[in-house]
Design an enzyme around this catalytic site. Structure first.
Site, mmCIF file in Angstrom:
data_model
loop_
_atom_site.group_PDB
_atom_site.id
_atom_site.type_symbol
_atom_site.label_atom_id
_atom_site.label_comp_id
_atom_site.label_asym_id
_atom_site.label_seq_id
_atom_site.Cartn_x
_atom_site.Cartn_y
_atom_site.Cartn_z
ATOM 1 N N GLY A 81 -60.280 9.257 -33.299
ATOM 2 C CA GLY A 81 -59.725 9.274 -31.948
ATOM 3 C C GLY A 81 -58.721 8.161 -31.723
ATOM 4 N N ARG A 145 -59.516 14.040 -38.070
ATOM 5 C CA ARG A 145 -60.908 13.675 -38.336
ATOM 6 C C ARG A 145 -61.428 14.209 -39.676
ATOM 7 N NH1 ARG A 145 -63.226 11.326 -33.887
ATOM 8 N NH2 ARG A 145 -62.172 11.630 -31.889
ATOM 9 N N ASP A 175 -66.060 3.484 -37.488
ATOM 10 C CA ASP A 175 -67.101 3.261 -38.487
ATOM 11 C C ASP A 175 -67.120 4.357 -39.559
ATOM 12 O OD1 ASP A 175 -67.934 5.046 -36.552
ATOM 13 O OD2 ASP A 175 -69.996 4.336 -36.484
ATOM 14 N N ASP A 176 -67.012 5.626 -39.152
ATOM 15 C CA ASP A 176 -67.000 6.704 -40.142
ATOM 16 C C ASP A 176 -65.764 6.623 -41.034
ATOM 17 O OD1 ASP A 176 -69.410 7.822 -39.432
ATOM 18 O OD2 ASP A 176 -68.555 9.260 -38.036
ATOM 19 N N LYS A 202 -61.010 0.079 -35.709
ATOM 20 C CA LYS A 202 -60.526 0.718 -34.480
ATOM 21 C C LYS A 202 -61.646 1.487 -33.805
ATOM 22 C CE LYS A 202 -60.264 4.625 -34.335
ATOM 23 N NZ LYS A 202 -60.355 6.100 -34.301
ATOM 24 N N THR A 203 -61.796 1.359 -32.509
ATOM 25 C CA THR A 203 -62.521 2.285 -31.648
ATOM 26 C C THR A 203 -62.613 1.696 -30.259
ATOM 27 O OG1 THR A 203 -64.620 3.394 -31.132
ATOM 28 C CG2 THR A 203 -64.776 1.386 -32.410
ATOM 29 N N ILE A 204 -62.296 2.504 -29.256
ATOM 30 C CA ILE A 204 -62.407 2.007 -27.884
ATOM 31 C C ILE A 204 -63.864 1.874 -27.479
ATOM 32 C CG2 ILE A 204 -60.197 3.036 -27.220
ATOM 33 C CD1 ILE A 204 -61.859 5.060 -25.530
ATOM 34 N N ASP A 205 -64.785 2.528 -28.210
ATOM 35 C CA ASP A 205 -66.194 2.465 -27.847
ATOM 36 C C ASP A 205 -66.786 1.072 -28.048
ATOM 37 O OD1 ASP A 205 -66.101 5.106 -27.198
ATOM 38 O OD2 ASP A 205 -67.191 5.825 -28.948
ATOM 39 N N LYS A 242 -68.068 6.251 3.124
ATOM 40 C CA LYS A 242 -68.902 7.443 3.285
ATOM 41 C C LYS A 242 -69.196 8.189 1.985
ATOM 42 C CE LYS A 242 -64.893 10.307 4.618
ATOM 43 N NZ LYS A 242 -64.324 11.198 5.661
ATOM 44 N N MET A 250 -66.490 6.749 -21.239
ATOM 45 C CA MET A 250 -66.671 7.038 -22.660
ATOM 46 C C MET A 250 -67.645 6.054 -23.313
ATOM 47 S SD MET A 250 -63.255 8.398 -24.567
ATOM 48 C CE MET A 250 -62.939 10.161 -24.614
ATOM 49 N N GLY A 251 -68.249 6.514 -24.382
ATOM 50 C CA GLY A 251 -69.191 5.699 -25.129
ATOM 51 C C GLY A 251 -70.471 6.463 -25.360
ATOM 52 N N GLU A 311 -71.402 7.788 -21.141
ATOM 53 C CA GLU A 311 -71.250 9.186 -21.550
ATOM 54 C C GLU A 311 -72.502 9.752 -22.209
ATOM 55 O OE1 GLU A 311 -68.006 11.737 -24.183
ATOM 56 O OE2 GLU A 311 -68.288 9.617 -24.588
ATOM 57 N N TYR A 426 -60.106 10.114 -21.620
ATOM 58 C CA TYR A 426 -58.801 10.159 -22.262
ATOM 59 C C TYR A 426 -57.779 9.266 -21.555
ATOM 60 C CZ TYR A 426 -60.835 14.083 -24.756
ATOM 61 O OH TYR A 426 -61.646 14.854 -25.546
ATOM 62 N N GLY A 428 -57.871 6.265 -21.007
ATOM 63 C CA GLY A 428 -57.787 4.924 -21.585
ATOM 64 C C GLY A 428 -57.422 4.870 -23.049
#
Length: 552
Positions: A81, A145, A175-176, A202-205, A242, A250-251, A311, A426, A428
């Protein structure tokens, strides 16, 4: 192509490098540290990686560059991703290769690892690279992927590298993807191909981290982007007074994004999946926890609030995980066809009722019908429930509404509850990288080129001391095998990089834990605003709250 004024200005931004990488290529030397071992399953990992296991950690420092300056051709792959800053990893790699030897070439394999297998690539030039500096996205070459994991794939990759005279491959991924990088590096070493493999984290998670990798790239920008949006919603909530906003972020496997956004914005509620699992919280307990905040705020005349939902939180609820496991079994093989052939939801519900245990059915019954149906949407390639399709933000608001209805009937609650729902995902992943990510990613790429020049294989590009100004960052590398353990995947033992979950005894969570009861009742919202690229360093070069707390 028309570009915005900000994009034009970002093209011209010059990323900051760690001090030891600013000396010029000829003045960068390497210092070898101690031998390494994997985080677990040492004997099994060593047996699987006999040629790349146990290598030393290394650090770059000022000194004479003793590496060979021969002409090199390097390939680069974006995998998985998108994450803000990927273009700068490639820019840094390109600039370092050209600074080392102007004849060096960088080629980008298109659309992820499949580009290497299909021999589909582009040769980078100055003009091409300049169009992507400091921009978000992975559109410079695209991503994918495809997993590199079979001997046939490795043989093809080796042949493609031999055909083009490629000396090294840089894999930019999570990681993968970096597990694949380690396996490919081992194959190249075992077969004396002469091709090096270097990974970039890399990963935004935020779950690719450990004692060596302080932060995966993209996490900073993504969480700042989400936090801006959450802050905007908090301001709106405090204006309209109100609505309760339930915001999924995400995550799936870890709650780092949710926790960071909570630290930046101070919402009334933030669920942490790891805590839910540790406390074995039920859906009812979680709903009661949120309803308590709604009730207490209503008693203060504040019928509004904000709740952040990770998520993948439902997977961490023991009773829900057990339900999913039974559903996966219920629809295994040909039974899925029989279920899908039923024409009405009523008939499908009877099928489900007859197939689930009483305990699983008790959980299923309390779910809103929309969520029940989402559990039976299209399966993943392995025949399992796609948990990411479950609208957990709507699930919890519905369960809270039921709790509040019960309390209203008992006379303990007299407020109003009007929920609204959001999912930030998406939005971010491809934002203009923050200065931190622009600098960090450029440094990762530049550093990867140095690892290649010094002949390392199976290493991850490592930049540390990230909570300090870039001048004080430390550049180096670590063997990817150091991060690996054995996990059970699809019935087989597989070597994988261990995911980093939120540590419940870590400083970021402890700070959150110390303050959340107050935030649950009071309106203590913080409005981070948009990412700032120009201005005082204390505004523009901020690291995440998570990193700052971890390094206090």
């Amino acid at each position: 192509m028309k570009i915005s004024p900000l994009q034009k200005a970002r093209y011209e931004y010059e990323p900051k490098l760690p001090g030891m990488l600013r000396n010029g290529i000829s003045e960068i030397s390497v210092k070898e540290g101690e031998p390494t071992q994997s985080v677990a399953d040492q004997e099994k990992i060593q047996a699987l990686f006999p040629n790349t296991y146990g290598k030393n950690e290394i650090t770059f420092e000022k000194g004479e560059n003793t590496a060979e300056t021969k002409k090199r051709k390097v390939g680069v792959i974006l995998s998985g991703g998108q994450a803000p800053g990927g273009h700068n990893v490639i820019s840094g790699l390109y600039d370092a290769l050209k600074a080392s030897n102007p004849e060096n070439e960088l080629i980008g394999f298109k659309n992820g690892p499949s580009g290497l297998i299909e021999d589909d690539f582009i040769v980078f030039t100055d003009d091409y690279i300049d169009e992507y500096r400091n921009t978000g996205g992975f559109d410079i070459i695209g991503s994918g992927r495809t997993k590199l994991e079979t001997p046939e794939q490795f043989a093809i990759a080796a042949e493609v590298c031999k055909k083009h005279g490629i000396d090294a491959i840089v894999i930019i991924g999570g990681d993968d993807s970096n597990t694949n990088a380690a396996v490919l590096a081992e194959y190249f070493a075992a077969n004396n191909s002469g091709v090096q493999v270097i990974g970039c984290p890399k990963t935004i998670d935020g779950d690719l981290k450990n004692e060596d990798i302080e932060c995966s790239f993209g996490f900073d920008t993504a969480t700042k982007t989400y936090s801006e949006l959450i802050g905007n919603i908090e301001r709106d909530a405090n204006s309209a007074k109100k609505y309760w906003h339930f915001i999924k972020v995400m995550g799936r496997s870890a709650s780092h994004v949710a926790l960071e956004c909570a630290l930046e914005t101070q919402p009334n509620i933030c669920l942490i999946s790891e805590e839910v699992a540790a406390k074995k919280m039920s859906l009812s307990q979680i709903a009661d926890y949120i309803a308590d905040s709604v009730e207490k705020r209503a008693a203060n005349g504040e019928n509004f609030g904000v709740a952040i939902i990770p998520e993948g939180v439902v997977e961490f609820v023991p009773e829900f995980s057990a339900l999913i496991a039974e559903i996966n079994e219920l629809l295994a093989g040909e039974k899925a066809e029989a279920f899908n052939a039923l024409p009405t939801w009523k008939e499908k519900y009877e099928f489900i009722e007859n197939g689930l245990s009483k305990e699983a059915m008790d959980v299923f019954k309390i779910l809103p019908e929309t969520i029940q149906q989402q559990l039976f949407l299209e399966r993943d390639p392995h025949g399992n429930v796609q948990v990411s399709l479950i609208e957990s933000e709507k699930l919890f608001s519905a369960l809270v509404a039921d709790k509040l209805k019960e309390r209203k009937e008992k006379g303990t609650y007299t407020g109003k509850f009007n929920p609204l729902h959001h999912f930030f995902g998406y939005e971010g992943r491809c934002a203009f990288p923050s200065n931190f990510d622009a600098d960090y990613c450029y440094s990762l790429g530049y550093n990867a080129a140095m690892l290649i020049q010094y002949g390392f294989n199976g290493y991850l590009s490592k930049i540390s001391n990230l909570s300090k100004p870039a001048e004080e960052w430390v550049a180096g590398g670590m063997p990817i095998t150091k991060m690996m353990n054995i996990e059970r995947r699809h019935g087989e033992d597989k070597p994988v990089i261990r995911k980093a979950l939120v540590e419940l005894d870590g400083k970021p969570f402890k700070f959150f834990e110390d303050n959340r009861d107050k935030w649950a009742v009071e309106t203590a919202f913080v409005f981070p605003g948009a990412i700032q690229y120009y201005g005082p360093s204390e505004v523009c070069d901020l690291t995440t709250r998570t990193l700052a707390l971890e390094k206090e």
